[in-house]
Design a protein around this motif. Structure first.
Motif, short mmCIF file in Angstrom:
data_model
loop_
_atom_site.label_atom_id
_atom_site.label_comp_id
_atom_site.label_asym_id
_atom_site.label_seq_id
_atom_site.Cartn_x
_atom_site.Cartn_y
_atom_site.Cartn_z
N PRO A 1 27.06 18.52 1.76
CA PRO A 1 27.65 19.86 1.62
C PRO A 1 28.67 19.99 0.50
CG PRO A 1 27.60 19.20 3.92
CD PRO A 1 27.17 18.01 3.11
N SER A 2 29.31 18.91 0.08
CA SER A 2 30.32 19.00 -0.98
C SER A 2 29.73 19.40 -2.33
CB SER A 2 31.08 17.68 -1.11
OG SER A 2 30.22 16.66 -1.58
N TYR A 3 28.41 19.23 -2.50
CA TYR A 3 27.76 19.62 -3.75
C TYR A 3 27.29 21.08 -3.72
CZ TYR A 3 27.54 14.74 -5.23
OH TYR A 3 27.85 13.46 -5.62
N GLU A 4 27.28 21.70 -2.57
CA GLU A 4 26.74 23.04 -2.42
C GLU A 4 27.62 24.06 -3.13
OE1 GLU A 4 25.44 26.23 1.03
OE2 GLU A 4 26.27 24.29 1.60
N ARG A 5 27.01 24.91 -3.96
CA ARG A 5 27.69 26.00 -4.65
C ARG A 5 26.83 27.24 -4.53
NH1 ARG A 5 30.78 22.50 -4.17
NH2 ARG A 5 32.15 21.58 -5.71
N PRO A 6 27.33 28.33 -3.98
CA PRO A 6 28.59 28.41 -3.25
C PRO A 6 28.44 27.77 -1.87
CG PRO A 6 27.47 30.52 -3.11
CD PRO A 6 26.63 29.63 -4.01
N LEU A 7 29.54 27.31 -1.34
CA LEU A 7 29.55 26.72 -0.01
C LEU A 7 29.28 27.80 1.03
CD1 LEU A 7 30.11 24.10 1.59
CD2 LEU A 7 32.50 24.84 1.74
N PRO B 1 28.13 28.55 5.44
CA PRO B 1 28.23 27.91 6.76
C PRO B 1 26.92 27.36 7.28
CG PRO B 1 28.28 30.29 7.01
CD PRO B 1 28.28 30.00 5.53
N ASP B 2 25.84 27.55 6.56
CA ASP B 2 24.51 27.19 7.08
C ASP B 2 23.99 25.85 6.59
OD1 ASP B 2 24.44 29.71 8.30
OD2 ASP B 2 23.74 30.60 6.42
N HIS B 3 24.66 25.21 5.70
CA HIS B 3 24.13 24.00 5.04
C HIS B 3 24.60 22.75 5.76
CE1 HIS B 3 22.57 21.69 1.64
NE2 HIS B 3 23.66 20.95 1.74
N GLY B 4 23.77 21.74 5.76
CA GLY B 4 24.17 20.43 6.23
C GLY B 4 23.63 20.06 7.60
N GLY B 5 23.41 18.76 7.77
CA GLY B 5 22.93 18.25 9.04
C GLY B 5 24.08 17.99 10.01
N ARG B 6 23.73 17.74 11.23
CA ARG B 6 24.72 17.48 12.28
C ARG B 6 24.46 16.13 12.90
NH1 ARG B 6 28.68 21.45 12.07
NH2 ARG B 6 27.70 23.26 11.17
N TRP B 7 25.52 15.53 13.44
CA TRP B 7 25.37 14.29 14.19
C TRP B 7 24.65 14.59 15.48
CZ3 TRP B 7 26.05 9.50 12.59
CH2 TRP B 7 26.86 9.25 11.47
#
Length: 185
Positions: free
Chosen positions: A171-177, A179-185
């Motif tokens: 997620p730190s590379y996402e532009r623009p950031l 709330p929908d991006h990224g996996g979860r544990w």
């Protein structure tokens, strides 16, 4: 003091501040590259002839990113390198820096975690206007291992927290950031 002298002193102070920030950015870029498996970031923190000391041997800064990725991937599900206290002595185009570091490593399976505390002892050089590492020596002064559980007693797996990734999908590379991006544990 004349206005010219005051301006020259101010310019010298500004250059010192810019150099210190560029040096710290280089050191942080190295750690972020290690954690995100971003070989370009790691490599960009070393000069072409830069060296990274690993135990009793030296590895090229150009090869260090791939080496670190293989080692971290073989042993850990996640790793975070934290640069804390930082000191720097600058003498022209050469700087000597000491940066305290905390490395946190989540073992495969996410049941145990390790903490390594030490220091990066770096000689950096400004070449063609850019500060990079010429030699990195790292100490390990404290090593601990423990159970990787949350205060609730559960493990990260299934906890629903955002999980970083070791690539440009983090997620730190996402532009623009969003709330929908990224996996979860």
């Amino acid at each position: 003091m004349t206005i010219e002298q005051r301006l020259a002193a101010l310019e010298a102070q500004m250059q010192d501040a810019r150099d210190r920030q560029a040096i710290l950015d280089c050191i942080k870029r190295n750690s972020r590259g290690n954690d995100r498996f971003d070989i370009d970031l790691v490599t960009s923190s070393y000069h072409a002839d830069g060296l990274h000391e690993l135990g009793e041997r030296h590895i090229s800064g150009r090869e260090y990113g791939e080496h670190a990725n293989r080692a971290h991937n073989a042993l850990f599900d996640a790793n975070l390198h934290n640069v804390t206290m930082h000191m720097c002595e600058i003498d022209g185009d050469v700087a000597h820096a000491e940066s305290y570091s905390l490395g946190v490593f989540l073992d495969k399976g996410a049941e145990k975690a390790r903490l390594l505390a030490g220091r990066y002892i770096d000689r950096l050089e400004r070449r063609d206007g850019e500060w990079r590492i010429a030699l990195r020596r790292a100490t390990v002064e404290i090593a601990m291992e423990g159970s990787a559980v949350l205060p609730s007693g559960s493990t990260l797996v299934g906890a629903g927290y955002l999980r970083g990734s070791r690539d440009r999908e983090d997620p730190s590379y996402e532009r623009p950031l969003t709330p929908d991006h990224g996996g979860r544990w």
